[in-house]
Design a protein around this motif. Structure first.
Motif, PDB file in Angstrom:
ATOM      1  N   GLY A   1      -6.610  16.417  -6.521  1.00 10.84           N
ATOM      2  CA  GLY A   1      -6.076  15.074  -6.711  1.00 10.84           C
ATOM      3  C   GLY A   1      -5.654  14.820  -8.149  1.00 10.84           C
TER       4      GLY A   1
ATOM      5  N   GLU B   1     -10.545   6.172  -7.562  1.00  9.90           N
ATOM      6  CA  GLU B   1     -10.197   6.625  -6.217  1.00  9.90           C
ATOM      7  C   GLU B   1     -10.154   5.432  -5.278  1.00  9.90           C
ATOM      8  OE1 GLU B   1     -12.262   9.323  -2.679  1.00  9.90           O
ATOM      9  OE2 GLU B   1     -13.439   8.447  -4.293  1.00  9.90           O
TER      10      GLU B   1
ATOM     11  N   VAL C   1      -7.898   8.666  -2.227  1.00  5.92           N
ATOM     12  CA  VAL C   1      -6.755   9.089  -3.048  1.00  5.92           C
ATOM     13  C   VAL C   1      -7.038   8.731  -4.499  1.00  5.92           C
ATOM     14  CG1 VAL C   1      -4.283   8.832  -3.476  1.00  5.92           C
ATOM     15  CG2 VAL C   1      -5.162   8.762  -1.125  1.00  5.92           C
TER      16      VAL C   1
END
Length: 446
Positions: free
Chosen positions: A311, A344, A348
């Protein structure tokens, strides 16, 4: 005649503009204890509320009246009675509460009506609306104590309050509620403010109170204030407390902040009325003046784990392509992942930053501060910066620094100062890319 200095006023006004834009149209519930009025702070506080209201924020003001009721009781030769941290309201105390509430409402409405030239209220038109918005129930008998006319909020008519604030009025609530049979109950201001914030799903609940905020060190109440607490941290602090607490103790208000956040109010604040302009400082400056309790269920701000490497790579790669960030390979990020802080949401990662300490020099580099283009302008960069500052303080460091070629103004606005690259710690100076000519900016940690 007072002088306005453009070199200080203009940068200040520009600095608060993002907060003005961010909060326009939002709903704030403000709890004001009677002690604020007794301390002679009402006029200045109302002027600040009027400024906030003029900036487009919808306001519900809930007042308390503890000292005023006690004063009325003393005039009648009676002493106040408390149990479990709640007033025992007999018939005499109920009469005193009604008298105190009427007098306070008159004083508050008069303060909102002032419009003297050369004051913040000049040219202001503030409408104050009150009504029977609260339904109450009795506290009843607890551990053998009959609380008589003391009550708890049963229901808040949120729809009616919403209609009133949507017209541009400020709604003023007294700590009184009525049963369906018309019986009056004396309520706690804190219960009314919290219940109202929950009913409206307000954007902020603010207690402007006797407490300065939650101490960073509970064993040293005269030390610094913890400016931001997660809901989990606030719960842990309260778990270590037992028995009733006084209104001068931040824990008295913290439990209401926790209750509000648990019920969907994202931000709750404790700030001191003893500081002039505390409300304006809390709302319109980066660091604020008191303690903010944040519900992080919506958005996890935490240190990174190895599972976050993918990520982080995906987040920073577009900024490496356009030259905003220096290129970092995946192996480097995997090696240093514990240095990263991330935001987050729903699995995501929308923001990150890394912290590299130089312990001997008592400083650290904050690198790769990145916020996704999808959410820029929503304050995520500020939240990451604050968390990184907290990590650096915990390491005993006195400053943090950044190297940047494009975002120096963002950092300067948040307290960083430009320095010559020669300032850098020797180890970091050896790795400085003189061709890139990055600006070095330093922020001292209080």
């Amino acid at each position: 005649m007072s002088l306005v200095f453009p070199h200080t006023f203009v940068p200040w006004f520009r600095a608060v503009a993002p907060y003005i834009h961010a909060y326009r149209g939002e709903t704030f519930v403000v709890g004001m204890p009677g002690e604020l009025v007794a301390a002679g702070k009402l006029n200045a506080f109302v002027q600040d509320l009027a400024i906030v209201h003029a900036m487009g924020i919808k306001i519900v003001l809930v007042h308390g009246f503890r000292p005023q009721v006690n004063e009325q009781l003393a005039a009648k030769g009676q002493k106040p009675q408390y149990s479990h941290g709640i007033r025992v309201t007999d018939a005499v105390a109920l009469d005193c509460a009604q008298e105190a509430a009427g007098q306070l409402r008159f004083e508050i409405e008069a303060a909102f009506s002032q419009g003297l030239p050369n004051t913040p209220m000049a040219n202001a038109t503030v409408r104050v609306v009150s009504g029977n918005f609260l339904t109450a129930r009795p506290v009843g008998i607890v551990d053998g104590v009959d609380f008589q006319h003391s009550g708890l909020v049963r229901k808040v008519d949120g729809a009616a309050i919403q209609r009133a604030i949507d017209t541009g009025a400020i709604v003023l609530l007294s700590p009184f509620g009525f049963s369906p049979t018309g019986e009056a109950f004396n309520l706690q201001m804190e219960d009314v403010a919290t219940s109202t914030a929950i009913a409206l799903q307000a954007d902020k609940l603010l207690f402007v109170c006797e407490a300065a905020g939650v101490p960073e060190n509970p064993q040293d109440p005269d030390g610094g204030i913890d400016t931001e607490l997660t809901l989990a941290d606030a719960r842990r602090l309260l778990a270590g407390r037992s028995g009733p607490v006084e209104p001068t103790d931040a824990a008295f208000y913290l439990r209401h902040c926790v209750r509000a956040c648990e019920a969907g109010v994202e931000r709750s604040h404790i700030l001191p009325f003893a500081v002039d302009g505390a409300l304006l400082q809390e709302v319109y400056t980066h660091d604020g003046i008191g303690t903010m309790v944040v519900d992080e269920k919506l958005e996890s701000l935490r240190e990174a784990t190895p599972d976050d490497v993918g990520g982080i790579v995906a987040l920073i790669e577009p900024f490496e392509r356009d030259g905003t960030l220096v290129k970092r390979d995946r192996n480097e990020i995997e090696r240093d992942v514990e240095a990263y802080t991330v935001i987050e949401h729903d699995g995501v990662i929308f923001g990150c930053a890394a912290l590299y300490p130089y312990v001997e020099a008592r400083t650290a580099e904050m690198a790769a501060l990145t916020v996704s283009a999808e959410v820029q302008g929503q304050g995520d960069g500020d939240r990451i910066l604050k968390r990184v500052e907290q990590r650096a303080k915990a390491m005993g460091l006195s400053s943090i620094f950044v190297l940047t070629t494009r975002t120096m103004h963002w950092f300067i606005k948040r307290g960083f100062q430009p320095v010559d690259p020669e300032w850098l710690p020797e180890e970091r100076k050896r790795k400085y890319n003189w061709d890139r000519r990055s600006q070095v900016l330093v922020k001292k940690l209080a």
